[in-house]
Write a protein that holds these residues in place. Structure first.
Motif: not given
Length: 327
Positions: A175-184, A235-240
């Motif tokens: 989750l932390v990695k995913t939220i980081t991608a969303f943040t960036l 999840p990181w791809l979708v979040a980004f």
């Protein structure tokens, strides 16, 4: 089926309230010095649906005179004034009458002839403040950090998107990695829009942001039925990807507020920091609450699908509302 229909009906009824709460933007008082004793003043009050809060500019050290008729803009009504202050406004009190009776904050932005800018934040418990003799970096940092925190915590569509990610991912490290991608992603878009490098019209962006939440609500239901989903796998791809879109929403709010002259990078950076602080606080609380609920117990099993239906219903309501608003 009857219980599900009742839940959805209640959410549709409440969504009109939450939709208005998402529009709770700060008021903006812009003061620009035009000569040694005169200032042009623009007072932007956010419209809450069809209502306008009863809040008024109060500058005891000067004479305020209307210089035109009130003009409505998207989400605001704007009043124009001419201020005459023979003794200037540095070191003088300035405020907003009636602010204590509302949930609205007011950003005061002052620009002097020498190019110096001052930003102040007025709130229900601090309706008046003294204009500093000199601009300070701390005023900009404090003001725009608070604005960022308030924007994310009152931006229910952004919060629902993040909540859906929490429900889908579960594992905290992932989750932390995913939220980081969303943040960036949304930080990148926010900076590009505010600095004038890219732009998109606001209403279509807001509609697609709501639609992105509908997508995640469907992803939650697919997972609960044992079907593989792209959000669970990457999840990181979708979040980004969707984060780039949400950044346009953040930029729209910041464009309404404005940035202080000469302090654009500083204000932008701390607005973004405020957004992240609010987002981290929300994600932490949401994750802990979800982990605390014993979903395997018989009493909680029927409720497992409620979050997905709740998120999807609200998001679909916002999608339709925003599309209709563009017609």
């Amino acid at each position: 089926m009857g219980k599900r229909f009742l839940i959805i009906s209640i959410l549709c009824y409440l969504s009109s309230f939450w939709g208005q709460a998402h529009e709770l933007r700060p008021a903006l008082l812009q003061i620009k010095q035009t000569d040694s004793i005169h200032y042009s003043v623009f007072w932007k009050i956010p419209r809450l649906g069809d209502k306008v809060p009863g809040i008024f500019v109060d500058i005891p050290s000067g004479q305020l005179q209307a210089s035109g008729q009130p003009s409505p803009t998207t989400g605001y009504i704007v009043y124009a004034y001419e201020l005459t202050a023979p003794d200037g406004i540095r070191g003088k009190r300035i405020g907003i009458e009636g602010l204590e009776n509302t949930l609205v904050d007011a950003l005061v932005s002052i620009q002097f002839l020498n190019g110096e800018g001052i930003s102040l934040m007025l709130q229900a418990d601090r309706t008046h403040a003294k204009v500093p003799e000199q601009a300070t970096t701390w005023n900009v940092i404090k003001t725009y950090t608070i604005l960022g925190i308030e924007h994310i915590l009152l931006g229910f569509d952004h919060l629902l998107f993040v909540l859906a990610l929490v429900l889908i991912i579960g594992q905290f490290s992932k989750l932390v990695k995913t939220i980081t991608a969303f943040t960036l992603a949304h930080s990148l878009t926010l900076a590009l829009v505010v600095l004038g490098h890219v732009s998109l019209p606001g209403p279509p962006v807001e509609a697609v942001i709501a639609l992105s939440i509908v997508f995640l609500a469907l992803e939650i239901l697919h997972l609960q039925h044992g079907r593989p989903t792209i959000t669970r796998r990457k999840p990181w791809l979708v979040a980004f990807t969707f984060g780039l879109l949400h950044g346009f929403g953040f930029a729209g709010a910041l464009s309404d507020i404005g940035l202080p002259h000469g302090e654009v990078p500083l204000a932008l950076g701390f607005f973004n920091l405020g957004v992240e602080l609010g987002q981290i606080a929300f994600v932490s609380v949401a994750w802990l609450l979800i982990q605390w609920i014993p979903w395997q117990r018989p009493i909680f099993r029927p409720l497992k699908k409620v979050p997905a239906y709740a998120i999807g219903t609200l998001a679909m309501f916002w999608t339709l509302e925003r599309i209709i608003g563009m017609i």
